[in-house]
Scaffold this motif. Structure first.
Motif, PDB file in Angstrom:
ATOM      1  N   ASP A   1      10.999   1.930   0.891  1.00 47.95           N
ATOM      2  CA  ASP A   1      10.487   1.401   2.165  1.00 47.95           C
ATOM      3  C   ASP A   1       8.967   1.323   2.229  1.00 47.95           C
TER       4      ASP A   1
ATOM      5  N   PRO B   1       7.504  -2.582   1.955  1.00 47.70           N
ATOM      6  CA  PRO B   1       7.838  -3.399   3.133  1.00 47.70           C
ATOM      7  C   PRO B   1       7.168  -2.902   4.418  1.00 47.70           C
ATOM      8  N   LEU B   2       7.145  -1.573   4.613  1.00 47.27           N
ATOM      9  CA  LEU B   2       6.502  -1.019   5.816  1.00 47.27           C
ATOM     10  C   LEU B   2       5.001  -1.264   5.802  1.00 47.27           C
TER      11      LEU B   2
ATOM     12  N   LEU C   1       3.367  -3.696   4.254  1.00 48.70           N
ATOM     13  CA  LEU C   1       3.089  -5.111   4.476  1.00 48.70           C
ATOM     14  C   LEU C   1       3.204  -5.467   5.958  1.00 48.70           C
ATOM     15  N   LYS C   2       4.088  -4.759   6.660  1.00 49.20           N
ATOM     16  CA  LYS C   2       4.290  -5.022   8.091  1.00 49.20           C
ATOM     17  C   LYS C   2       3.220  -4.357   8.953  1.00 49.20           C
ATOM     18  N   SER C   3       2.868  -3.093   8.627  1.00 44.77           N
ATOM     19  CA  SER C   3       1.970  -2.319   9.500  1.00 44.77           C
ATOM     20  C   SER C   3       0.507  -2.351   9.077  1.00 44.77           C
ATOM     21  N   LYS C   4       0.221  -2.809   7.846  1.00 46.13           N
ATOM     22  CA  LYS C   4      -1.149  -2.952   7.331  1.00 46.13           C
ATOM     23  C   LYS C   4      -1.987  -1.664   7.469  1.00 46.13           C
TER      24      LYS C   4
END
Length: 201
Positions: free
Chosen positions: A38, A41-42, A44-47
């Motif tokens: 995870d 993916p996390l 890339l989403k939360s930067k």
């Protein structure tokens, strides 16, 4: 504000890390996970600016996650936390281009200091681990051999490894024989033990 992702599989430890970081006025935890799969993916989403990652995670281990993060989100730096202070592990961490490597045995205040240092562009290393790595032996296995041994340690059979690596089963078996010989091990299980104790896996 320094944005942080925390990856730690033990719920109590992860909760403690998040709570410690939330006490700092200039640090904000923007994501957390318990599985190495995870991390990217996390992130890339939360930067996040910094990923605080336990080295021993289910799914992808912390160093694999850190290496992928370095490629896919290079602006996010990684701080590896470990309870396994093995010299070979530190060498693997440096090869994965992490920005920090700390033992979980260090005082809690060192975590926030390390996060700030890394955010400022510094590398943060546990001094004792760095000295131990200086004196340690180099891993006699090449990258592909380490990858094969890691898959064997995860329970993969030669045929499965061959399919994943697009090789023949005979080639994988030959590599495993070579790995056992290079590590002066009795068998594959002993080779895994030797490599783990040295921090090469």
């Amino acid at each position: 504000m320094i944005r942080v992702l925390v990856a730690e599989d033990m719920h109590i430890v992860r909760g403690a890390l998040v709570a410690l970081l939330h006490l700092e006025p200039d640090i904000k935890v923007v994501a957390q996970c318990a599985n190495g799969n995870d991390i990217v993916p996390l992130a890339l989403k939360s930067k996040p600016d910094i990923a605080v990652v336990d080295i021993d995670l289910p799914g992808k281990d912390g160093l694999t996650g850190a290496a992928e993060l370095s490629e896919l989100l290079p602006e996010c730096r990684t701080l590896i936390l470990t309870s396994m202070g093995l010299p070979g592990t530190l060498r693997r961490a440096l090869a994965a281009r992490v920005s920090g490597f700390l033992s979980k045995d260090l005082p809690a205040e060192r975590l926030a200091e390390a996060v700030r240092g890394i955010a400022a562009g510094k590398r943060v290393l546990d001094g004792e681990l760095a000295l131990a790595a200086w004196d340690s032996e180099d891993c006699p296995l090449n990258d592909r051999e380490v990858e094969v041994l890691r898959m064997v340690a995860a329970g993969c059979e030669p045929a499965e490894i061959a399919a994943r690596m697009h090789l023949s089963t005979g080639t994988v078996r030959n590599w495993l024989t070579g790995i056992v010989q290079k590590l002066d091990a009795r068998n594959r299980v002993d080779a895994i033990r030797i490599a783990r104790q040295a921090g090469w896996l």
